[in-house]
Motif scaffolding. Sequence first.
Motif, short mmCIF file in Angstrom:
data_model
loop_
_atom_site.label_atom_id
_atom_site.label_comp_id
_atom_site.label_asym_id
_atom_site.label_seq_id
_atom_site.Cartn_x
_atom_site.Cartn_y
_atom_site.Cartn_z
N ALA A 1 -5.53 9.53 4.70
CA ALA A 1 -6.72 10.39 4.63
C ALA A 1 -8.02 9.63 4.78
N PHE A 2 -8.08 8.38 4.33
CA PHE A 2 -9.33 7.65 4.33
C PHE A 2 -9.33 6.45 5.26
N LYS B 1 -2.56 3.11 12.66
CA LYS B 1 -2.35 4.13 13.69
C LYS B 1 -0.89 4.19 14.08
N TYR B 2 -0.25 3.03 14.26
CA TYR B 2 1.17 3.03 14.61
C TYR B 2 2.02 3.55 13.45
N LEU B 3 1.65 3.21 12.23
CA LEU B 3 2.40 3.69 11.07
C LEU B 3 2.23 5.20 10.89
N TYR B 4 1.09 5.73 11.30
CA TYR B 4 0.86 7.17 11.24
C TYR B 4 1.90 7.91 12.08
N CYS B 5 2.39 7.25 13.13
CA CYS B 5 3.36 7.88 14.01
C CYS B 5 4.73 8.05 13.35
N TYR C 1 0.83 -1.21 0.00
CA TYR C 1 0.00 0.00 0.00
C TYR C 1 0.87 1.26 0.00
N PHE C 2 1.87 1.29 0.85
CA PHE C 2 2.71 2.49 0.96
C PHE C 2 3.75 2.58 -0.15
N MET C 3 4.00 1.47 -0.84
CA MET C 3 4.91 1.50 -1.98
C MET C 3 4.20 1.89 -3.27
N SER C 4 2.86 1.92 -3.23
CA SER C 4 2.07 2.28 -4.40
C SER C 4 1.58 3.71 -4.27
N ARG D 1 3.79 9.55 7.32
CA ARG D 1 2.70 10.50 7.56
C ARG D 1 2.78 11.72 6.64
N GLU D 2 3.99 12.15 6.32
CA GLU D 2 4.16 13.39 5.56
C GLU D 2 4.21 13.18 4.05
#
Length: 253
Positions: free
Chosen positions: A152-153, A134-138, A91-94, A143-144
Amino acid sequence: MERIDLEIIREFIQRINKGPLKCPPDFEGDDACVKIGYEVDEKEKLNDIYDCAVYQAWLDLNRTVAGAGSKTAHKRIKQARNDVAAALRGYFMSEPKQTCEAFDEWLYEIISRCDPKDDLTLGQKQKLINMAFKYLYCCGELREQEDGLYFAFCHMPLDTYTLKWYKANCAEKGEKVCKWSQLDDLKAYEHIVKQIRSAVIDMSVLEAEFSIWRQEKQRAEKAALISSAKKIVNDDDCPDELKTLLEEYIKAK
């Protein structure tokens, strides 16, 4: 709903970085634990963090999973955690999802593939995935990116505290809401997600959760304290001075 206090998020992030995410047993990454506040130049260098975020989320819910200690269930649940970590890594690599519908389609597909033997309920699966987010948001590096669009969703992790808030602020009249760990109806979960999104404005649902969870936890702790104080006051052996202090405290609250 009370407006989110960004300091609450900062405090949570600082606490996570002070006590790093726990890594799963037999973890093969570079570190025994992962601090998530560091900055890196390439996404690939964040590889280890997904396994650790999912494992930390698992520790938040494993007490609710019956039979999780059996050898066969343990193996299947470990595979489910690995599958979720791999999905998050992808997800974060896409490119980030552009709409809530696109995000939901991705997340529901992950839920449907996670744990095909159903050792986990849907409610436990959502907490595994949503708490990992939530942990990854930290992690500021994630996050940036893309102006925060990766988060966002995101959905609100459902647990005792957030569902209590949901019942008071979002649920329809007469709506029955089961315990989060017993939730196993996708339509019911989709309804909760929709209602929460309608109630949360001017911020993402995940950001709102930081504040909502702490507020509800504090309310529950205060209620428990008052209940204990009332029991002590009604005890015949309670000293008069203590009884007076407790009665004043109860009255003030």
